[in-house]
Design a protein around this motif. Sequence first.
Motif, mmCIF file in Angstrom:
data_model
loop_
_atom_site.group_PDB
_atom_site.id
_atom_site.type_symbol
_atom_site.label_atom_id
_atom_site.label_comp_id
_atom_site.label_asym_id
_atom_site.label_seq_id
_atom_site.Cartn_x
_atom_site.Cartn_y
_atom_site.Cartn_z
ATOM 1 N N LYS A 57 -16.898 -5.757 -10.050
ATOM 2 C CA LYS A 57 -15.975 -5.103 -9.117
ATOM 3 C C LYS A 57 -15.324 -6.130 -8.202
ATOM 4 N N LEU A 58 -14.246 -5.667 -7.548
ATOM 5 C CA LEU A 58 -13.609 -6.451 -6.499
ATOM 6 C C LEU A 58 -14.291 -6.099 -5.179
ATOM 7 N N CYS A 61 -13.086 -3.020 0.809
ATOM 8 C CA CYS A 61 -12.174 -3.213 1.940
ATOM 9 C C CYS A 61 -12.972 -3.268 3.233
ATOM 10 N N CYS A 67 -5.952 -2.707 4.215
ATOM 11 C CA CYS A 67 -6.446 -3.014 2.876
ATOM 12 C C CYS A 67 -6.414 -1.754 2.019
ATOM 13 N N SER A 69 -7.751 -0.489 -2.082
ATOM 14 C CA SER A 69 -8.521 -0.887 -3.259
ATOM 15 C C SER A 69 -8.753 0.315 -4.163
ATOM 16 N N SER A 70 -8.660 0.073 -5.457
ATOM 17 C CA SER A 70 -8.927 1.156 -6.408
ATOM 18 C C SER A 70 -10.425 1.436 -6.523
ATOM 19 N N SER A 72 -12.266 1.737 -3.697
ATOM 20 C CA SER A 72 -12.615 2.452 -2.466
ATOM 21 C C SER A 72 -12.742 3.945 -2.720
ATOM 22 N N HIS A 77 -8.361 3.813 2.382
ATOM 23 C CA HIS A 77 -8.287 2.583 1.595
ATOM 24 C C HIS A 77 -8.051 2.818 0.104
ATOM 25 N N GLN A 78 -8.286 3.994 -0.381
ATOM 26 C CA GLN A 78 -8.235 4.272 -1.821
ATOM 27 C C GLN A 78 -6.812 4.277 -2.357
ATOM 28 N N HIS A 142 -7.731 -2.550 -12.070
ATOM 29 C CA HIS A 142 -8.154 -2.268 -10.702
ATOM 30 C C HIS A 142 -7.446 -3.234 -9.754
ATOM 31 N N ARG A 144 -6.909 -4.684 -5.507
ATOM 32 C CA ARG A 144 -7.327 -4.814 -4.107
ATOM 33 C C ARG A 144 -6.273 -5.662 -3.421
ATOM 34 N N SER A 145 -5.696 -5.150 -2.348
ATOM 35 C CA SER A 145 -4.679 -5.867 -1.589
ATOM 36 C C SER A 145 -5.068 -5.783 -0.116
#
Length: 171
Positions: A57-58, A61, A67, A69-70, A72, A77-78, A142, A144-145
């Motif tokens: 996984k990444l 957040c 942030c 993230s897929s 989350s 955050h999702q 997936h 994450r930013s």
Amino acid sequence: MQTVETKSPQALKRVLVILISLLAVAVLSIAIFILVPGEKTMFAGKKPANIGIVSGKLAACPASPNCVSSFSQDAEHQIEPLAYTSSPTEAMAKLKGAIESSGKTKIITATDNYLYAEFTSALMGFVDDVEFLVDDGAKVIHVRSASRLGQSDLGVNRKRIETIRSQLNQQ
């Protein structure tokens, strides 16, 4: 009764020259920052230590709202992962193309199933760390930013991922 002294025209001229000089230096500094790439501001921040894949996984957040993230589970955050129907190799190639077409981006790491890029804002030089991880079994990438600095990102990270999603769906 007191008299008010007025400044001489020469003194006013000197003040005006100083103010124009300061303005010119400020404009030149901003122009150089915008035109010359690289991290050169206090707003760039430091690369986080939690970049990369851990246990498939990444990173999660942080508590701050800057942030997405897929991975989350919370609504703040999702974000949905990026779906693809091609091969993972083709999906990653399209993803790289979408990232490279964005302004002020730098791909730091790219493997068969993982990509890490830095996105720098045009005006102040804020850096966001953006990661992508291919899950070929689910046919998704997936994401994450996350912003390195600050509390709020004014929705920039979410908008970035949605823009990339849109670009991938057009290809």
